[in-house]
Design a protein around this motif. Structure first.
Motif, short mmCIF file in Angstrom:
data_model
loop_
_atom_site.label_atom_id
_atom_site.label_comp_id
_atom_site.label_asym_id
_atom_site.label_seq_id
_atom_site.Cartn_x
_atom_site.Cartn_y
_atom_site.Cartn_z
N SER A 196 20.74 103.71 15.13
CA SER A 196 19.83 103.00 14.08
C SER A 196 20.48 103.14 12.77
CB SER A 196 18.76 104.06 14.08
OG SER A 196 17.88 103.60 12.94
N HIS A 203 21.37 99.78 10.32
CA HIS A 203 20.98 99.61 9.07
C HIS A 203 21.92 99.37 7.97
CE1 HIS A 203 16.54 100.48 9.52
NE2 HIS A 203 16.77 101.54 10.07
N ARG A 255 22.70 96.12 5.69
CA ARG A 255 23.06 96.26 4.09
C ARG A 255 24.32 95.81 3.71
NH1 ARG A 255 19.55 100.67 1.33
NH2 ARG A 255 17.78 100.97 2.46
#
Length: 113
Positions: free
Chosen positions: A62, A66, A70
């Motif tokens: 996870s 993420h 970004r």
């Protein structure tokens, strides 16, 4: 008459000794059974760590998703770190079944013969 009474006393003493022996063996068997039950509980508790490892792997992947979302330019560097985290978490997960098998099959209760 006295001889019969003495014989009955001797027989009663022997039977009391036999009863004590039977009670002792019953206690030994119940202790061995309790030990086997405790081993099963311990082996089951050792496998709970697999759930923690699954959560850890999910967190690693996870975080990778993420971080790539970004900053896509650090995707290769992040992927290397994620694979390292995945491998370490998986290595810890392999210790759980190993401990469960050790508890179940290697540590044996000592039976008195």
């Amino acid at each position: 008459m006295e001889v019969q009474a003495q014989v009955l006393r001797i027989i009663n003493k022997k039977s009391k000794k036999e009863q004590r022996r039977k009670n002792v063996t019953r206690k030994v068997f119940s202790r061995l059974e309790m030990l086997e039950g405790a081993k099963s509980i311990g082996a089951g508790a050792a496998t709970i760590a697999l759930a923690g490892a699954a959560v850890g792997i999910g967190n690693v992947l996870s975080s990778l998703i993420h971080s790539v979302a970004r900053n896509t330019s650090l995707a290769k560097q992040s992927f290397g770190s994620a694979i390292l985290g995945f491998a370490l978490t998986e290595a810890i997960a392999l210790f759980a079944p190993m401990m469960a098998f050790l508890i179940s099959f290697v540590f044996r209760s000592h039976k008195k013969s």
